[in-house]
Design a protein around this motif. Sequence first.
Motif, PDB file in Angstrom:
ATOM      1  N   ASP A 158      -2.093  -4.570   7.827  1.00  0.00           N
ATOM      2  CA  ASP A 158      -1.838  -4.436   6.334  1.00  0.00           C
ATOM      3  C   ASP A 158      -0.540  -4.242   5.723  1.00  0.00           C
ATOM      4  OD1 ASP A 158      -4.765  -4.515   5.696  1.00  0.00           O
ATOM      5  OD2 ASP A 158      -4.810  -2.640   6.788  1.00  0.00           O
ATOM      6  N   ALA A 159       0.487  -3.737   6.349  1.00  0.00           N
ATOM      7  CA  ALA A 159       1.706  -3.385   6.070  1.00  0.00           C
ATOM      8  C   ALA A 159       2.493  -2.935   7.221  1.00  0.00           C
ATOM      9  CB  ALA A 159       1.685  -2.161   4.952  1.00  0.00           C
ATOM     10  N   VAL A 160       3.792  -3.209   7.257  1.00  0.00           N
ATOM     11  CA  VAL A 160       4.587  -2.645   8.429  1.00  0.00           C
ATOM     12  C   VAL A 160       5.642  -1.663   7.578  1.00  0.00           C
ATOM     13  CG1 VAL A 160       4.607  -4.691   9.588  1.00  0.00           C
ATOM     14  CG2 VAL A 160       6.438  -4.548   7.664  1.00  0.00           C
ATOM     15  N   ASN A 161       5.672  -0.697   8.442  1.00  0.00           N
ATOM     16  CA  ASN A 161       6.549   0.664   7.968  1.00  0.00           C
ATOM     17  C   ASN A 161       8.017   0.339   8.573  1.00  0.00           C
ATOM     18  OD1 ASN A 161       3.570   1.422   7.980  1.00  0.00           O
ATOM     19  ND2 ASN A 161       4.971   3.706   7.498  1.00  0.00           N
ATOM     20  N   GLY A 214      11.006  -6.330  -5.035  1.00  0.00           N
ATOM     21  CA  GLY A 214       9.543  -6.522  -4.746  1.00  0.00           C
ATOM     22  C   GLY A 214       9.017  -5.188  -3.757  1.00  0.00           C
ATOM     23  N   ILE A 215       9.936  -4.294  -3.442  1.00  0.00           N
ATOM     24  CA  ILE A 215       9.565  -3.296  -2.793  1.00  0.00           C
ATOM     25  C   ILE A 215       8.729  -2.251  -3.477  1.00  0.00           C
ATOM     26  CG2 ILE A 215       9.859  -1.449  -1.121  1.00  0.00           C
ATOM     27  CD1 ILE A 215      10.786  -4.234  -0.075  1.00  0.00           C
ATOM     28  N   ARG A 216       7.492  -1.779  -3.206  1.00  0.00           N
ATOM     29  CA  ARG A 216       6.736  -1.043  -3.836  1.00  0.00           C
ATOM     30  C   ARG A 216       6.232   0.200  -3.151  1.00  0.00           C
ATOM     31  NH1 ARG A 216       8.624  -3.660  -7.189  1.00  0.00           N
ATOM     32  NH2 ARG A 216       7.758  -4.911  -9.046  1.00  0.00           N
ATOM     33  N   LEU A 230      12.132  -9.018   6.091  1.00  0.00           N
ATOM     34  CA  LEU A 230      10.683  -8.990   6.570  1.00  0.00           C
ATOM     35  C   LEU A 230       9.811  -9.632   5.364  1.00  0.00           C
ATOM     36  CD1 LEU A 230      10.210  -5.957   8.642  1.00  0.00           C
ATOM     37  CD2 LEU A 230      10.923  -8.072   9.460  1.00  0.00           C
ATOM     38  N   GLN A 231       9.896  -9.400   4.319  1.00  0.00           N
ATOM     39  CA  GLN A 231       9.069  -9.751   3.297  1.00  0.00           C
ATOM     40  C   GLN A 231       9.479 -11.345   3.147  1.00  0.00           C
ATOM     41  OE1 GLN A 231       8.047  -6.280   0.228  1.00  0.00           O
ATOM     42  NE2 GLN A 231       9.803  -7.808  -0.465  1.00  0.00           N
ATOM     43  N   ARG A 232      10.762 -11.739   3.086  1.00  0.00           N
ATOM     44  CA  ARG A 232      11.339 -13.238   2.749  1.00  0.00           C
ATOM     45  C   ARG A 232      10.840 -13.890   4.047  1.00  0.00           C
ATOM     46  NH1 ARG A 232      17.540 -13.660   2.865  1.00  0.00           N
ATOM     47  NH2 ARG A 232      17.095 -13.731   5.265  1.00  0.00           N
ATOM     48  N   GLU A 233      11.118 -13.428   5.116  1.00  0.00           N
ATOM     49  CA  GLU A 233      11.032 -14.281   6.448  1.00  0.00           C
ATOM     50  C   GLU A 233       9.448 -14.376   7.055  1.00  0.00           C
ATOM     51  OE1 GLU A 233      13.313 -16.179   7.989  1.00  0.00           O
ATOM     52  OE2 GLU A 233      14.843 -15.292   6.437  1.00  0.00           O
ATOM     53  N   VAL A 234       8.468 -13.335   6.788  1.00  0.00           N
ATOM     54  CA  VAL A 234       7.371 -13.101   7.176  1.00  0.00           C
ATOM     55  C   VAL A 234       6.298 -13.099   6.333  1.00  0.00           C
ATOM     56  CG1 VAL A 234       5.770 -11.957   8.779  1.00  0.00           C
ATOM     57  CG2 VAL A 234       8.329 -12.146   9.619  1.00  0.00           C
ATOM     58  N   GLY A 235       6.755 -12.695   4.950  1.00  0.00           N
ATOM     59  CA  GLY A 235       5.770 -12.741   3.991  1.00  0.00           C
ATOM     60  C   GLY A 235       4.648 -11.549   4.328  1.00  0.00           C
ATOM     61  N   GLU A 281       3.729  -7.194   3.508  1.00  0.00           N
ATOM     62  CA  GLU A 281       4.077  -6.251   2.717  1.00  0.00           C
ATOM     63  C   GLU A 281       4.538  -5.100   3.601  1.00  0.00           C
ATOM     64  OE1 GLU A 281       1.892  -3.794  -0.847  1.00  0.00           O
ATOM     65  OE2 GLU A 281       0.802  -5.044   0.248  1.00  0.00           O
ATOM     66  N   VAL A 282       5.257  -4.348   2.936  1.00  0.00           N
ATOM     67  CA  VAL A 282       6.384  -3.250   3.314  1.00  0.00           C
ATOM     68  C   VAL A 282       6.008  -2.151   2.987  1.00  0.00           C
ATOM     69  CG1 VAL A 282       8.920  -2.603   3.788  1.00  0.00           C
ATOM     70  CG2 VAL A 282       8.070  -5.097   4.099  1.00  0.00           C
ATOM     71  N   PHE A 283       6.092  -0.820   3.905  1.00  0.00           N
ATOM     72  CA  PHE A 283       6.118   0.340   3.541  1.00  0.00           C
ATOM     73  C   PHE A 283       7.342   1.086   3.746  1.00  0.00           C
ATOM     74  CE2 PHE A 283       2.980   4.188   3.113  1.00  0.00           C
ATOM     75  CZ  PHE A 283       3.501   4.898   2.484  1.00  0.00           C
ATOM     76  N   MET A 284       8.380   1.201   3.102  1.00  0.00           N
ATOM     77  CA  MET A 284       9.696   1.395   3.374  1.00  0.00           C
ATOM     78  C   MET A 284       9.863   2.813   3.517  1.00  0.00           C
ATOM     79  SD  MET A 284      13.227   0.193   1.508  1.00  0.00           S
ATOM     80  CE  MET A 284      13.475   1.726   0.500  1.00  0.00           C
ATOM     81  N   HIS A 285      10.242   3.374   4.786  1.00  0.00           N
ATOM     82  CA  HIS A 285      10.495   4.830   4.932  1.00  0.00           C
ATOM     83  C   HIS A 285      12.118   4.905   4.030  1.00  0.00           C
ATOM     84  CE1 HIS A 285       8.013   5.408   8.636  1.00  0.00           C
ATOM     85  NE2 HIS A 285       7.708   4.643   7.763  1.00  0.00           N
ATOM     86  N   TYR A 286      12.374   6.113   3.538  1.00  0.00           N
ATOM     87  CA  TYR A 286      13.567   6.207   2.862  1.00  0.00           C
ATOM     88  C   TYR A 286      13.980   8.033   2.894  1.00  0.00           C
ATOM     89  CZ  TYR A 286      17.253   5.899  -0.636  1.00  0.00           C
ATOM     90  OH  TYR A 286      18.612   6.060  -1.166  1.00  0.00           O
TER      91      TYR A 286
END
Length: 320
Positions: A69-72, A125-127, A92-97, A99-104
Amino acid sequence: MTEPQSKTDTSPAASSDGAALKRASEPLTFREKVEAERFVVSVEVDPPHGLSARKAIQGTQLLKDAGVDAVNVGDSPTAKVRMSPLAMSVLLQREVGVEVFMHYTTRDRNAMAIHSDMVGAHVLGIRNILCLRGDPPSVGGYTDIVGVWDVSAVGLIRFLKMLNDGVDFTGKSVGRQASFFIGGSANLNADPLEPELRLMRRKVEAGAHVFVTQNVFEEKKLETFLDGAAKFKKPIIVGVLPLANSRHAEFLHSEVPGMYLPDTVRERMRRAGDERGPIEGQAMARDFIALCREKAAGVYLVPAFGRYDIVAELVAEARG
């Protein structure tokens, strides 16, 4: 006499319209799936230390094909310096399409840098953002580097909530409301647990929408934590890490902050040996996924040593 028209139109056009309506009503984004109480599966993909992201991209494609469903995307986990999570997320969004769960983490940035990164992430586009304090640089072996921590993890959650309200951390308008899905971390291995639950409450009050936990290896700890956290009425995604072998288990238990592996698990890995270690680790992970399906909003799988193939199998099984 003309027969009354059937109430159900079974023509091809009607079937097509019905299918389109059904698709339109289905949750599509990671946030929509969580809020619809669909069991979600995400997987950690760590950015590279060097200049090539090929392995991470290939691993992410494997995970996407398996139905993740998403990659962290980690932010220099265990304080080991890596590519920026924002750059990796966009890649990853651009190359694989996917959805991302970005750690910060707030370890490395002051308030101004955080604002810049979050506005940039939203525009790109990171939500989904997981708000973290971050391990001290000394954990990664950087004894001459000082952490910033101008803002706490709770403060970062509050920052994102303010952006969702349309203002920055000073109260100045940013033009329109952002739409971040705000994640908070939770350490279900904490002992005692009560201080961790109090911190979770602060994160909920600051604006957290969802929680992602540390990896868990003991069923009782998971159930005790979920019972304590139920009062917050927030979805919880549970960390599950398939162990590779006994050395891996011992290292996590003794060297990684926030990790706890009970004697029974470490003994089970010792008995498995190197040859059967990955199989045993995968079997334990499979059991926890089944348990979480009944009790949690989803699982967050962490590949050991970049073994995306093993985790992809678990993703496919969870989606089957």
